[in-house]
Structure formats: C-alpha cells, structure tokens
Design a protein around this motif. Sequence first.
Motif, short mmCIF file in Angstrom:
data_model
loop_
_atom_site.label_atom_id
_atom_site.label_comp_id
_atom_site.label_asym_id
_atom_site.label_seq_id
_atom_site.Cartn_x
_atom_site.Cartn_y
_atom_site.Cartn_z
N LEU A 86 0.54 -1.38 0.30
CA LEU A 86 0.30 -0.03 0.04
C LEU A 86 0.83 1.29 0.37
O LEU A 86 2.04 1.16 0.39
N VAL A 136 -2.14 8.32 -4.61
CA VAL A 136 -3.01 8.50 -3.27
C VAL A 136 -2.40 9.86 -3.06
O VAL A 136 -2.71 10.20 -2.17
N SER A 139 -0.40 11.25 3.71
CA SER A 139 -1.16 10.74 4.71
C SER A 139 -1.58 12.15 4.90
O SER A 139 -0.30 13.26 5.42
N HIS A 198 -5.00 3.16 3.00
CA HIS A 198 -4.39 3.16 2.05
C HIS A 198 -2.77 2.92 2.90
O HIS A 198 -1.61 3.66 2.30
N TRP A 200 -1.84 3.89 5.84
CA TRP A 200 -1.45 5.03 6.63
C TRP A 200 -1.35 5.21 7.80
O TRP A 200 -0.91 5.91 9.03
#
Length: 202
Positions: A86, A136, A139, A198, A200
């Motif tokens: 990820l 993406v 974070s 994700h 994170w």
Amino acid sequence: MIRILLADDEHLIRGALATLLDLEEDLDVVAEASTGSEAAAKARKHRPDVAVLDLQMPQQDGIDVASTLSEALPDCKPLIVTSHGLPGHLKRALEAGVRGFVPKTVSAQDLAQIVRTVHAGSRYIDPLLAADAISVGDSPLSPREADILMLASDGASVSEVAERAALSVGTVRNYLSSATNKLGAENRYGAIHIAREHGWIR
C-alpha cells in the motif's frame, strides 16, 4: 559474494526463496528468520549485505526491522518484499531507509537482480507501487493522529486508548475527531478502515 538475510514468517515461501537465491553464483543466503525480532538479532550476528524482509511479520514488521538495521548496521541494505504494497507502507519504508520495495509476485530471477541493484547502492521501487503512491498522495494524518488511530484499531474504548497513550480522555477524543474529519469518515471506525486501506496505519 553478496551475503543475504532472508526473513519471512511463511516457511514455504522463505524456504523456496532461499533455495532459488542460493542458485545464483554471486548470492549467499547466510541467515533466515521467521519473526521481526529474530531478523534483527540474526542481522547483528551475521552482518548481511542485503536484508530481504517480509513486510508483515510477528513482533516487528519488516519496516521496523529495516529502521533498526539502518541505525545498527548502516552497510546492510534493507529490501521489503510484500503482498500488501500500500502507498502508506511504501512511504514509511522509504523513511526507514529501505532501499528496495517489491511485491511478492516478483520472479526469483528479478528478485536476484534487485538484490544486486540495492547492494550496488541504487534503489529499486516497483513501478506500479510507486505510481499508486504518487496518485494517492501523502497521509493527511499527523503522526500523533495516526498513533491514536492505531491504538484504537483493536476496538479499544477512548479511555483505554487514553491510558495506553498516557493522554487525557479529552485529548484522545480531539485526536480521533480530527483524524475522522481529515479522512472524511463518519466515525473513528470508518477512519481506521480508510487509513488501513491506504497503508497510513498498520
């Protein structure tokens, strides 16, 4: 000869990889480990040139081991092999000093070449994982918000999280509320789900 530490909690995968890498004339698997703490201990003992680490292992994950090795054995090049690539994992791995990040679907021949690449001082990141990470983005969570979400991820109550984090209940509520708002979730459980999707949080 490139000396390799191989760490994976799946015995069959670790054994197969060790056999295949040992077939290469310039590669030598000098140690194997099935947990993160065992990998760190064997790395200190055998001082490999490259540590091939599974991302998810008991006790310490591969990124935590890589971070430990970066400080204790700066000449050892950590390489993460994972089936959970990820974007957040990749970013955390790079911050920990990881030199390579590849999916477990990579062939043994390609993995051998990637080991040579990171041993030579270069970095190798799987192109698809790198593209996902770029799309993406970073974070939105602060390190403390991510920590609090992690502590809440096993279903702990706010008061339990506060005790674990040595914070007041009110402060924990504020962190959870902030994380939930930043991730656009309906509640902290939704926030935990999004953050995990994700990479994170772990």
